[in-house]
Design an enzyme around this catalytic site. Structure first.
Site, PDB file in Angstrom:
ATOM      1  N   SER A 124       0.978  -1.239   0.030  1.00 10.80           N
ATOM      2  CA  SER A 124       0.056   0.012   0.127  1.00 10.80           C
ATOM      3  C   SER A 124       0.901   1.287  -0.112  1.00 10.80           C
ATOM      4  O   SER A 124       1.711   1.263   0.915  1.00 10.80           O
ATOM      5  CB  SER A 124      -0.744   0.016   1.104  1.00 10.80           C
ATOM      6  OG  SER A 124      -1.563   1.262   1.504  1.00 10.80           O
ATOM      7  N   LYS A 149      -1.038  -1.041  -4.280  1.00 11.77           N
ATOM      8  CA  LYS A 149      -2.319   0.044  -3.910  1.00 11.77           C
ATOM      9  C   LYS A 149      -2.079   1.392  -3.706  1.00 11.77           C
ATOM     10  O   LYS A 149      -1.015   1.665  -3.029  1.00 11.77           O
ATOM     11  CB  LYS A 149      -2.924  -0.739  -2.727  1.00 11.77           C
ATOM     12  CG  LYS A 149      -4.017   0.034  -2.023  1.00 11.77           C
ATOM     13  CD  LYS A 149      -4.523  -0.662  -0.960  1.00 11.77           C
ATOM     14  CE  LYS A 149      -4.698  -0.086   0.318  1.00 11.77           C
ATOM     15  NZ  LYS A 149      -5.265  -0.701   1.397  1.00 11.77           N
ATOM     16  N   LYS A 198      -3.007   4.975  -2.371  1.00  7.33           N
ATOM     17  CA  LYS A 198      -4.011   5.764  -1.846  1.00  7.33           C
ATOM     18  C   LYS A 198      -4.384   7.049  -2.549  1.00  7.33           C
ATOM     19  O   LYS A 198      -3.450   7.728  -3.285  1.00  7.33           O
ATOM     20  CB  LYS A 198      -3.380   6.170  -0.454  1.00  7.33           C
ATOM     21  CG  LYS A 198      -3.058   5.187   0.439  1.00  7.33           C
ATOM     22  CD  LYS A 198      -4.377   4.615   0.989  1.00  7.33           C
ATOM     23  CE  LYS A 198      -4.167   3.609   2.176  1.00  7.33           C
ATOM     24  NZ  LYS A 198      -5.255   3.097   2.834  1.00  7.33           N
ATOM     25  N   ASP A 224      -7.055   3.021  -3.081  1.00  7.12           N
ATOM     26  CA  ASP A 224      -8.116   2.880  -1.754  1.00  7.12           C
ATOM     27  C   ASP A 224      -8.235   4.489  -1.353  1.00  7.12           C
ATOM     28  O   ASP A 224      -7.345   5.146  -1.226  1.00  7.12           O
ATOM     29  CB  ASP A 224      -7.095   2.396  -0.896  1.00  7.12           C
ATOM     30  CG  ASP A 224      -7.715   2.244   0.612  1.00  7.12           C
ATOM     31  OD1 ASP A 224      -8.932   2.772   0.783  1.00  7.12           O
ATOM     32  OD2 ASP A 224      -6.958   1.554   1.548  1.00  7.12           O
ATOM     33  N   GLU A 238     -10.966   0.555  -3.642  1.00 11.57           N
ATOM     34  CA  GLU A 238     -11.320   0.105  -2.181  1.00 11.57           C
ATOM     35  C   GLU A 238     -11.958   1.465  -1.394  1.00 11.57           C
ATOM     36  O   GLU A 238     -11.382   2.478  -1.613  1.00 11.57           O
ATOM     37  CB  GLU A 238      -9.776  -0.053  -1.510  1.00 11.57           C
ATOM     38  CG  GLU A 238      -9.975  -0.565  -0.030  1.00 11.57           C
ATOM     39  CD  GLU A 238      -8.859  -0.981   0.564  1.00 11.57           C
ATOM     40  OE1 GLU A 238      -8.024  -1.464  -0.323  1.00 11.57           O
ATOM     41  OE2 GLU A 238      -8.855  -1.126   1.853  1.00 11.57           O
ATOM     42  N   ASP A 268     -13.602  -2.098   2.878  1.00  5.28           N
ATOM     43  CA  ASP A 268     -12.850  -1.948   4.098  1.00  5.28           C
ATOM     44  C   ASP A 268     -13.482  -1.613   5.246  1.00  5.28           C
ATOM     45  O   ASP A 268     -14.045  -2.424   5.965  1.00  5.28           O
ATOM     46  CB  ASP A 268     -11.364  -1.207   3.921  1.00  5.28           C
ATOM     47  CG  ASP A 268     -10.454  -1.024   4.795  1.00  5.28           C
ATOM     48  OD1 ASP A 268     -10.849  -1.508   6.018  1.00  5.28           O
ATOM     49  OD2 ASP A 268      -9.162  -0.674   4.698  1.00  5.28           O
ATOM     50  N   LYS A 314      -9.477  -7.081   7.988  1.00  3.20           N
ATOM     51  CA  LYS A 314      -8.528  -6.727   9.158  1.00  3.20           C
ATOM     52  C   LYS A 314      -9.399  -7.534  10.098  1.00  3.20           C
ATOM     53  O   LYS A 314     -10.276  -7.108  10.675  1.00  3.20           O
ATOM     54  CB  LYS A 314      -8.428  -5.441   9.052  1.00  3.20           C
ATOM     55  CG  LYS A 314      -7.964  -4.611   7.837  1.00  3.20           C
ATOM     56  CD  LYS A 314      -7.947  -3.230   7.887  1.00  3.20           C
ATOM     57  CE  LYS A 314      -7.384  -2.542   6.713  1.00  3.20           C
ATOM     58  NZ  LYS A 314      -7.556  -1.039   6.789  1.00  3.20           N
ATOM     59  N   GLY A 333      -3.999  -4.272   6.234  1.00  3.14           N
ATOM     60  CA  GLY A 333      -3.138  -4.116   7.291  1.00  3.14           C
ATOM     61  C   GLY A 333      -3.322  -2.591   7.985  1.00  3.14           C
ATOM     62  O   GLY A 333      -4.058  -1.980   7.209  1.00  3.14           O
TER      63      GLY A 333
HETATM   64  O1  OSB Z   1      -7.118   1.657   4.515  1.00  3.10           O
HETATM   65  O2  OSB Z   1      -6.063  -0.294   4.310  1.00  3.10           O
HETATM   66  C1  OSB Z   1      -6.130   1.026   4.834  1.00  3.10           C
HETATM   67  C2  OSB Z   1      -2.975   1.799   6.759  1.00  3.10           C
HETATM   68  C3  OSB Z   1      -3.606   2.171   7.991  1.00  3.10           C
HETATM   69  C4  OSB Z   1      -5.153   2.628   8.142  1.00  3.10           C
HETATM   70  C5  OSB Z   1      -5.738   1.797   7.041  1.00  3.10           C
HETATM   71  C6  OSB Z   1      -5.046   1.492   5.967  1.00  3.10           C
HETATM   72  C7  OSB Z   1      -3.859   1.360   5.916  1.00  3.10           C
HETATM   73  C8  OSB Z   1      -3.276   0.788   4.714  1.00  3.10           C
HETATM   74  C9  OSB Z   1      -1.523   0.254   4.901  1.00  3.10           C
HETATM   75  O3  OSB Z   1      -3.648   0.794   3.752  1.00  3.10           O
HETATM   76  C10 OSB Z   1      -1.820  -1.397   5.155  1.00  3.10           C
HETATM   77  C11 OSB Z   1      -0.309  -2.029   5.723  1.00  3.10           C
HETATM   78  O4  OSB Z   1       0.468  -1.952   4.922  1.00  3.10           O
HETATM   79  O5  OSB Z   1      -0.470  -2.377   6.645  1.00  3.10           O
HETATM   80 MG    MG Z   2      -8.289   0.700   3.125  1.00  6.18          MG
END
Ligand code: OSB
Ligand code: MG
Length: 373
Positions: free
Chosen positions: A140, A166, A168, A193, A218, A243, A267, A295
């Site tokens: 991510s 992924k 953001k 995402d 996402e 999510d 998660k 994660g």
């Molecule tokens: O939206 O998936 C998410 C990290 C913190 C809070 C929300 C998200 C995320 C990530 C990182 O996208 C995922 C990771 O590498 O742990």
């Molecule tokens: Mg997410």
């Protein structure tokens, strides 16, 4: 799953830790420069277990936040579980009267599962009926000031073997960024995402993203807006992945029935525990909805449990379960390492199969609290 002896806990220790991140992680709801987490340590007569709480410092991703989770754990959850005869499923029952606080519940459940499985000599992956010993990893990528910086970061990840990138996105940093990355990397499996940053009025933007060959989009809309996601999904070929909207197996069933998503990011913290995460997986598998394990920038403790979940049969997409060096100069545990083929080993030792390194743990600890019967 309920076979095996109950186990009595002599004490539960809470530990807040702080670890520097290799680079700031920016999403549509803010930036993190340091990882803070609460670790739950379950202390039995001759074994110990560990769980990690993924609540972040501020309640942006969900209602939960670190200090609130600390209070809930210290005041109600640890006292309800310590000294009792515990089987992992009992934890859920003991904490059932506490409304919400899923991330805190998940941490204590994980620590009880870990100590109980260590005592039984069974790995978490085997306990959950995992079917593989290596899992496929994606990564991510946080929002960066320029597309060039994002591309440089992404090229580094692809060189290491990551199988899915992924991105953001947030209003103002979406189409142009995704378009530029897609142009530079035409064949790379890409997803985006939004962390709920858009509204149904942004449908034209998602229709434009729909042309970019993304694996999924996402959480485009607010966590509460399942009907909005269903209406948007009806207009897109690209699967929507939920999510934040999925907080339980029941939410997953409703979202699938409404057509609000075609993929789910699981998660354990968000759904209140590893056992509920397995139930989300089971619901999705029965409906042939592919899932992957997300994660929350976990330390090695939380990551180990995520890797065990990723071994389940319905987890058919690469997850956000990246290697330790993607997050930290030094992890709390022995580092998780990505194989050049983009896979990572599922821990095979008893319980989660890893534990914090004592020196690292001491160096990272911010505060502790010991709860006794
Ligand atoms: O939206 O998936 C998410 C990290 C913190 C809070 C929300 C998200 C995320 C990530 C990182 O996208 C995922 C990771 O590498 O742990
Ligand atoms: Mg997410």
């Amino acid at each position: 799953m309920s076979e095996g002896p109950a186990l009595s806990l002599r004490a539960i220790e809470l530990r807040e830790v702080a670890l520097p991140l290799v680079r700031p992680f920016r999403t549509s709801f803010g930036e993190e420069r340091e990882k803070r987490a609460i670790l739950v340590r379950t202390i039995g007569d001759d074994v110990e277990g560990w769980g990690e709480c993924v609540a972040s410092e501020e309640p942006r991703y969900s209602e939960e936040w670190l200090d609130g989770a600390w209070t809930a754990l210290e005041r109600w959850m640890a006292p309800a579980v310590v000294g009792q005869a515990n089987r992992p499923e009992r934890v859920t029952e003991s904490l059932g009267w506490i409304r919400g606080h899923r991330m805190a519940k998940a941490a204590i459940e994980a620590a009880v599962l870990d100590v109980w499985l260590r005592k039984a000599g069974v790995s978490l992956s085997d306990y959950l009926s995992g079917v593989r010993d290596r899992i496929t990893c994606g990564v991510s990528v946080g929002i960066a000031p320029t597309v060039e910086e994002m591309l440089e970061e992404i090229r580094g990840y692809l060189a290491k073997g990551y199988r899915r990138i992924k991105l953001k996105i947030e209003p103002g940093r979406d189409l142009s960024v995704v378009g530029a990355v897609r142009e530079a990397l035409p064949d790379t499996p890409l997803s985006v995402d939004a962390n709920g940053a858009y509204t149904p009025a942004d449908t034209p933007l998602f229709e434009a993203l729909d042309e970019m060959g993304l694996m999924m989009i996402e959480q485009p809309l607010d966590a509460e807006d399942l009907p909005g996601h269903a209406a948007l999904q009806a207009r897109l070929r690209t699967p929507i992945c939920l999510d934040e909207s999925i907080r339980s197996a029941r939410d997953a069933a409703v979202a699938i029935r409404l057509g609000a998503c075609r993929v789910i990011n699981i998660k354990p913290g968000r759904v209140g525990g590893i056992l509920e995460a397995k139930r989300v997986h089971d619901v999705a598998l029965r409906s042939s909805v592919p899932v992957w394990i997300g994660g929350m920038l976990e330390t090695g403790v939380g990551r180990a449990a995520n890797l065990a979940l990723a071994a389940l049969p319905g987890v058919t997409l690469p997850g956000d379960t990246s290697a330790s060096d993607r997050y930290f100069p030094q992890d709390l545990t022995e580092p998780f390492v990505l194989d050049p083929d983009g896979t990572m080993a599922v821990p095979s030792g008893p319980g989660i199969g890893v534990e914090p390194l004592p020196d690292r743990l001491e160096a990272c600890t911010v505060r502790t609290s010991l709860i006794k019967p």
